[in-house]
Design a protein around this motif. Structure first.
Motif, short mmCIF file in Angstrom:
data_model
loop_
_atom_site.label_atom_id
_atom_site.label_comp_id
_atom_site.label_asym_id
_atom_site.label_seq_id
_atom_site.Cartn_x
_atom_site.Cartn_y
_atom_site.Cartn_z
N ALA A 17 40.96 -20.90 40.12
CA ALA A 17 40.63 -20.88 38.69
C ALA A 17 39.45 -19.97 38.33
O ALA A 17 39.49 -19.29 37.29
CB ALA A 17 40.36 -22.31 38.20
N PRO A 18 38.37 -19.89 39.14
CA PRO A 18 37.24 -19.03 38.75
C PRO A 18 37.60 -17.55 38.61
O PRO A 18 37.02 -16.84 37.79
CB PRO A 18 36.23 -19.24 39.88
CG PRO A 18 36.56 -20.58 40.43
CD PRO A 18 38.05 -20.68 40.34
N TYR A 19 38.57 -17.08 39.41
CA TYR A 19 38.94 -15.67 39.36
C TYR A 19 39.72 -15.37 38.08
O TYR A 19 39.52 -14.32 37.45
CB TYR A 19 39.76 -15.29 40.61
CG TYR A 19 39.09 -15.76 41.87
CD1 TYR A 19 38.05 -15.02 42.44
CD2 TYR A 19 39.44 -16.97 42.48
CE1 TYR A 19 37.41 -15.47 43.58
CE2 TYR A 19 38.80 -17.42 43.61
CZ TYR A 19 37.78 -16.67 44.16
OH TYR A 19 37.13 -17.13 45.29
N PHE A 20 40.60 -16.28 37.70
CA PHE A 20 41.35 -16.10 36.46
C PHE A 20 40.43 -16.21 35.25
O PHE A 20 40.62 -15.50 34.26
CB PHE A 20 42.50 -17.11 36.39
CG PHE A 20 43.60 -16.82 37.36
CD1 PHE A 20 44.51 -15.81 37.12
CD2 PHE A 20 43.71 -17.53 38.55
CE1 PHE A 20 45.52 -15.50 38.03
CE2 PHE A 20 44.71 -17.25 39.46
CZ PHE A 20 45.62 -16.24 39.20
N LEU A 21 39.42 -17.09 35.33
CA LEU A 21 38.47 -17.19 34.24
C LEU A 21 37.65 -15.91 34.13
O LEU A 21 37.40 -15.41 33.02
CB LEU A 21 37.54 -18.39 34.45
CG LEU A 21 36.53 -18.65 33.34
CD1 LEU A 21 37.23 -19.04 32.04
CD2 LEU A 21 35.54 -19.75 33.74
#
Length: 321
Positions: A17-21
């Motif tokens: 999730a952090p990379y997509f955010l």
């Protein structure tokens, strides 16, 4: 804009999730890099793609990095993302007969692992607590974690080995109380890392540092606001909406329990602690996962991290640790 390819370890999930955010909020673009995400086929595949130059940067488990190194490649971990492995032993309360809280409770039990790497970590954990010979640790089933989940459900094994939240998935789907024993709480070895190769790290050092700064921002923002991070993940893969609670728990477990260590709090985001790599190498050396010699100290570097960037240097402070 410098264009980079980013090889994921698996198809989109809460751990990512952090990379997509970071991409949704243009953190990569603001650092001058245009990042193309590539869907994954496992950590060994991702680490090898980066080592061979087929992908510029990859997300891969530390054990996969050393395994690929043993095959004669040169993967180079440029950031330590989680200080602990996401591997976990899980079971159902009505199968195990009591809450699973300590590794010693596995003495006299049968445990089914879902993957070779998690089996290795489990064996090392059992060895560390002195009960390796008292546990029937099965060989890896070719049908992966779906098969071991069924074995737990029908009581043919006492517990299984997968990743954190696998137990929660069973609990949600079958309305039975599950328990999880995170291996990372007992075995101090690295989990996820960001990987490239020495030539790319040297030639494109500014782009790699920019990617890492943006990623650190993504992790900081996701840790502070998990729901927004899961929104970004679901925007990438709408089918995950029905699994939103599981994917959020997966990320929050990584953010809360896996990413931090005293070393990170002192040295900053992504900074490697060589001792964790050496412990992992020692554990792998006792197995048949490695195909040749390895040098754990050659598998990582802190040179690509921009230690002057506040999001890197003061990461723990920024997220309230």
């Amino acid at each position: 804009m410098e264009r980079l390819t980013f090889q994921l370890n698996w198809e989109p999930n809460g751990f990512q999730a952090p990379y997509f955010l970071a991409r949704e909020r243009d953190f990569y673009e603001e650092e001058g890099v245009d990042v193309a995400f590539l869907e994954g086929h496992g950590s060994p595949f991702a680490a090898e793609q980066a080592a061979k130059g087929e992908a510029d940067i990859a997300l891969a488990g530390a054990s996969a990095v050393l395994s690929v190194q043993s095959r004669g490649h040169d993967p180079l971990a440029v950031a330590a993302v989680t200080a602990k492995t996401p591997a976990a032993i899980y079971t159902l309360r009505d199968v195990f007969g009591e809450p699973l809280e300590e590794p010693e409770q596995l003495a006299g039990r049968t445990v089914a692992p879902s993957a070779t790497k998690t089996r290795i970590l489990t064996a090392q954990l059992l060895e560390d607590v002195g009960i390796r010979e008292e546990v029937d640790l099965l060989e890896v089933d070719p049908h992966t974690h779906h098969r071991v989940q069924h074995q737990v459900l029908d009581g043919s094994v006492d517990a299984a080995v997968g990743v954190v939240t696998n137990g929660l998935e069973l609990e949600d789907e079958h309305d039975r109380v599950a328990d999880e024993l995170p291996i990372g709480n007992h075995l101090p070895v690295y989990g996820m890392t960001l990987v490239t190769n020495p030539a790319f790290a040297d030639k494109e050092s500014e782009a790699v540092s920019a990617f890492l700064r943006a990623t650190a921002r993504g992790w900081a923002e996701a840790t502070a606001g998990p729901e927004a991070a899961i929104d970004a993940l679901v925007a990438r893969n709408a089918t995950l909406e029905r699994r939103r609670r599981i994917e959020r728990e997966k990320f929050e477990t990584a953010a809360r329990d896996l990413q931090f260590s005293s070393h990170l709090e002192e040295a900053g985001w992504g900074n490697h602690d060589g001792e964790r790599w050496r412990r992992l190498a020692s554990a792998l050396a006792e197995t048949d996962l490695l195909e040749g010699e390895i040098d754990p100290d050659a598998a990582w570097t802190n040179d690509s991290l921009d230690t002057e960037a506040p999001v890197v240097r003061k990461y723990a402070e920024r997220v309230g640790r």
